[in-house]
Design a protein around this motif. Sequence first.
Motif, PDB file in Angstrom:
ATOM      1  N   ARG A 150      -0.729   2.477  -4.590  1.00 48.40           N
ATOM      2  CA  ARG A 150       0.394   2.657  -3.669  1.00 48.40           C
ATOM      3  C   ARG A 150       1.693   2.518  -4.447  1.00 48.40           C
ATOM      4  O   ARG A 150       2.013   1.446  -4.963  1.00 48.40           O
ATOM      5  N   GLU A 151       2.408   3.613  -4.547  1.00 45.82           N
ATOM      6  CA  GLU A 151       3.614   3.655  -5.373  1.00 45.82           C
ATOM      7  C   GLU A 151       4.686   2.671  -4.930  1.00 45.82           C
ATOM      8  O   GLU A 151       5.440   2.157  -5.752  1.00 45.82           O
ATOM      9  N   GLU A 152       4.774   2.399  -3.639  1.00 46.84           N
ATOM     10  CA  GLU A 152       5.822   1.517  -3.142  1.00 46.84           C
ATOM     11  C   GLU A 152       5.543   0.039  -3.394  1.00 46.84           C
ATOM     12  O   GLU A 152       6.407  -0.801  -3.154  1.00 46.84           O
TER      13      GLU A 152
END
Length: 182
Positions: A150-152
């Motif tokens: 998950r990039e965030e």
Amino acid sequence: MTGTNEQAWHGTTILCVRKGGRVAMAGDGQVSLGQTVVKGNARKVRRIGGGAVLAGFAGATADAFTLLERLEAKLERYPAQLERACVELAKDWRTDRYLRRLEAMMAVADKDRSFLLTGMGDVLEPEDAIVAIGSGGNYALAAARALIDREEMDAEAIVRRAMAIAAEICVYTNDRLVVETL
């Protein structure tokens, strides 16, 4: 548990995640004796090696502190060489009659690498840069692996969320975390 009158100590989940050039390690605060919570705010993650190394432990507390002291001594002897210090500790752990009886595991990390140390002489560096130990370790590991892409989410956000998931599943894990980052 070997006998009907003996109670087993439980209650550690340690998780270490490396992502985006950062490493975060979290440990829950619960210590249980059998079905009783004895303490809810234990500190199982610490900075050692002048603050350059994160160490988390699972197992018998006195044994874990003995290993932490030994690892610190190895880091003093081999500064900025975490892998070498871990290997030297593992050698001692396997060959020393006193140390062989210690019942603990450790997760350790510096700015570059993470390792799992066991009393069997193992110094393991996971290929996915996630280390989890303790009674809720498998739950935290599975959650962290699910969250890692998950990039965030950075390393700290992942350990916090994964530990929260582990605390919801494992009765020996609580949500009173100590989190350290490098």
